[in-house]
Structure formats: C-alpha cells, structure tokens
Motif scaffolding. Structure first.
Motif, mmCIF file in Angstrom:
data_model
loop_
_atom_site.group_PDB
_atom_site.id
_atom_site.type_symbol
_atom_site.label_atom_id
_atom_site.label_comp_id
_atom_site.label_asym_id
_atom_site.label_seq_id
_atom_site.Cartn_x
_atom_site.Cartn_y
_atom_site.Cartn_z
ATOM 1 N N PRO A 45 0.796 -1.237 0.000
ATOM 2 C CA PRO A 45 0.000 0.000 0.000
ATOM 3 C C PRO A 45 0.824 1.281 0.000
ATOM 4 O O PRO A 45 0.319 2.341 -0.367
ATOM 5 N N LYS A 46 2.117 1.201 0.371
ATOM 6 C CA LYS A 46 2.957 2.398 0.427
ATOM 7 C C LYS A 46 4.067 2.377 -0.623
ATOM 8 O O LYS A 46 5.039 3.121 -0.509
ATOM 9 N N VAL A 55 -3.751 -4.949 -0.153
ATOM 10 C CA VAL A 55 -3.301 -3.563 -0.318
ATOM 11 C C VAL A 55 -3.997 -2.601 0.635
ATOM 12 O O VAL A 55 -3.586 -1.446 0.760
ATOM 13 N N THR A 56 -5.048 -3.034 1.303
ATOM 14 C CA THR A 56 -5.726 -2.155 2.265
ATOM 15 C C THR A 56 -5.088 -2.239 3.653
ATOM 16 O O THR A 56 -5.074 -1.255 4.390
#
Length: 421
Positions: free
Chosen positions: A115-116, A174-175
């Motif tokens: 996610p980052k 991805v959350t």
C-alpha cells in the motif's frame, strides 16, 4: 452556403476519424517483431533463470525481477521503462542479511506492491538440498518474507515463514498490508500481520503437490486451490477460509496429476471485474470475484488446439492481459511443447474464446516464460524469459533442470498495440 460548408467539414472530419480508427485497428492486427523486445541482465554471469519472481510497482512505474543460479545466489534487478535501464540492486543473501546456513536457492514467489509502494517477495529452497532435513546446516533452514523499500533502497527481512519450509508464493492485501503466503512441501496457508508482527498458520490446504499460485481480489481477499482443485478463499471480513463446492473445470480424461495441482497463472482485467486463470490442466478460466462468498467461474476452453495433441498436456506458468482486453501467454519449456522445440507466443481472445499464435521461437531463442499480471502504465506487458544454450557454452551459465542445457535469462517486454522501445 454556410450549412453546406458545415456538412462538408463534418463529413471530412467523420471520414478522417473512421480512417484513423481503421488505421489503428490495422496496426493492432499486425503484430510484428517491433512489438517485442528481449532485455538482457548484467553483473551475474552465473544466473540462469527466473521463476514467478517478477512484478510491477505502480508507485514509480518499475518492474522487479529475481534471477537465480539455483544454488545460493539470487540477484534483484529493477527495470525502469522511462529510462529503458536495468539496475542490479544486489544479492538477496546480502540485502536480507542472511547467514550461510540460511542459504536460498531462488525466489519462487511473485513481487507484489504494498500500500505504500514497497515491494514484497519470499524465498525458496529451490534445489535438492531443500529436501534433506537430517543434516542441518547443510539442509534447508526455511524461506523468508522480504520487503524492499524503493525510496530508501533498503531491504527488510520480515522473518521466516515456517522452519524447513520454502515459500512458494505470496500476495498482499493492499488495504492492510497483510502478507499472504503458501509453504512447500506441507502446503500451509499463512498470513503475516505487519502491524502486530504476528504470523498466523491456517493449516494445510494440500498434500502431495503444492499449487504454485495465490492471488487477491480488489477487496483484499486471497484465493488458492486445494488438493481437490476447489477454489479456496480467505474471506478477511470473517477471518476464515471458504471452500468452493465444485472443482475447477478440466478436460475430460485429464490425468489426476494435472487436475489436482492448481493454478499456474493469473491476470486481472479490472475494467471488466474479471480475473483470468490458467490451470495445470491447460484450461483458461474467467473468475468473477465477489466481496462475500466465492464468485462465478467460467470455462473459456484450452490454451491451444493442436491436432493430435492432448489438450490438457501444456504447462503455462505465465499470463498477462493487454489494454485491448486480450490475453497473452507463452507455451513451451519443461519439456512440454505444442510444437517440437518451439515456444509459441499466443494471443487469446476471451470474447470469442479463440487462440492465435503471434510468434514462434526456437528454444535457443526463447524457451520458457514465467510471470503474471505485470503491466506498466503504458500498457507494456512483461515476462521473465529464458533460452536454451549448449551446456558447454562459455557464458558462465549453470546447468538447468531441463535437458542437460544451460539457460540464459532475459526480460521480455511486449506491447500488442504499439512498437516497444
């Protein structure tokens, strides 16, 4: 007069638009050698192949690949399409601060973006020493989860999955940033929670063979295939495993070893809300995930039709979907060919369920490809390719597992719609 002029201009513009559409369609129909490139790696003459260890980072539009010597060296490469440059970032044993008894022979998992913008992967024993647990430290210690930070150019070793077990594949929610993994040879399904630094084992999902591929949907649920060829879903909202009631489609008469060993490739078409799958039994499937429960599976047919050949007897560990909605994969390698000593690059139209061979390569040019769902922002598709070469070649290649030949790896860049630079 003004109205007549307007009509003339309107007709001219319409004709121009139709001409442009026809020209674009003609250009797309004629895929040539200009639509594909083979890109060489450097700095690792002992490297001979990649497995599924390729992936795309949307944060900076880069492609990651892991190249192995099948002994104890694995190199991390990053390709930048904007600069058309490949960079050797180092070797996993050094970047991950592994000690000698923690040797890793390859990366089998794909590279997955977090996610980052961080990239995740996992390591694998990948050769005969992995099977012998009696004589440690010469045997295999176990596979590790790894995270690469592209901003800091730094790798973080997140720790071992299971002692003595490789990690065959991973994916990332991805959350939440949670990492999903499957182990070899005991086929345990694992979830690593980074925030809590907690690894949870959900038990065994297979037996004699480990399906090589897991994948996620847009909600962050994860999917695998059990020993009965049923889709298994980790439904994160309930923190539990769901098993489909039916096995995945297979050709009639397919031997057991080809129908119980899962999925070899996947690719996502987010516009259509579909995840395309290829099975060990050479079926192409369309899977429509849903947030709760297991979604619909549609049988699209076989990867290729060759007269006189068994339709289930092909091994396709690669798949990408183009911006044109068509599927692209390479058949060949592992001693399984549709055409003797030739690898076939296939275009599959899911609308018409038809295949078309767009390239044929001799095995000394292109023998096999791995890699799934790897597409950059310009629609270029990527595969981890390799070619056969004589085992006595002076290129520093090592003996591969197939046919007594050394293999030489390269990155495949392909775009069905335009010239590849």
């Amino acid at each position: 007069m003004k109205r007549k002029n307007f009509l003339h201009v309107h007709r001219f513009l319409l004709a121009l638009l139709l001409w442009a559409i026809a020209l674009n369609a003609a250009a797309q129909a004629n895929i040539t050698e200009k639509n594909i490139r083979f890109i060489e790696y450097y700095g690792f003459p002992g490297g001979n192949s990649a497995w599924d260890d390729i992936g795309y980072n949307p944060m900076d539009n880069t492609v990651y690949v892991g190249i192995t010597d099948h002994r104890d060296k694995v190199a991390l490469y990053i390709y930048d399409p904007e600069k058309d440059a490949v960079k050797l970032k180092g070797f996993i044993s050094d970047l991950g601060r592994l000690r000698p008894f923690q040797w890793q022979a390859k990366i089998h998992s794909k590279f997955v973006a977090g996610p980052k913008g961080e990239m995740y992967f996992a390591t694998d024993g990948g050769e005969s020493r992995e099977e012998y647990l009696m004589d440690h430290p010469k045997g295999y210690a176990g596979g590790f989860l790894m995270k690469w930070n592209p901003v800091e150019n730094r790798m973080t070793n997140l720790g071992m999955g299971m002692q003595y077990e490789s990690i065959k594949d991973i994916d990332v929610d991805v959350t939440t940033g949670n990492v999903y993994a499957v182990s070899y040879p005991q086929v345990h399904f694992l979830i690593y929670d980074q925030e809590l630094n907690k690894l949870k084992d959900y038990g065994r999902l297979g037996s004699a063979h480990v399906p090589r591929m897991i994948f996620t949907d847009k909600w962050g649920n994860c999917y695998y295939v059990d020993w009965r060829q049923r889709l298994v879903k980790y439904e994160k909202s309930q923190d539990k495993l769901l098993f489909d009631s039916k096995s995945l489609p297979a050709f009639e008469g397919t031997p057991g070893e080809h129908i119980i060993t899962g999925i070899t490739a996947f690719a996502k078409d987010e516009k259509k809300g579909v995840i395309y799958l290829i099975t060990y039994g050479a079926k192409v499937l369309a899977f429509y995930p849903q947030q709760n429960g297991i979604g619909k599976v549609e049988d699209l047919g076989g990867v290729i039709d060759v007269p006189g050949k068994q339709r289930w007897n092909y091994y396709v560990p690669n798949l990408n979907v183009g911006n044109n909605g068509k599927l692209y994969y390479i058949i060949g390698g592992h001693g399984i060919y549709a055409k003797k000593d030739q690898s076939l690059f296939v275009e599959f139209d899911p609308e018409t369920r038809t295949q078309k061979v767009i390239y044929e390569f001799a095995s000394t040019v292109f023998v096999e490809a791995t890699g799934c769902d790897t597409k950059d922002k310009d629609g270029n598709l990527y595969f981890a390719g390799k070619k056969n070469a004589p085992s006595n070649a002076d290129k520093g290649g090592n003996l591969a597992e197939l046919g007594g030949l050394a293999t030489i790896p390269f990155l495949v860049k392909f775009n069905p719609d335009k010239t590849v630079y």
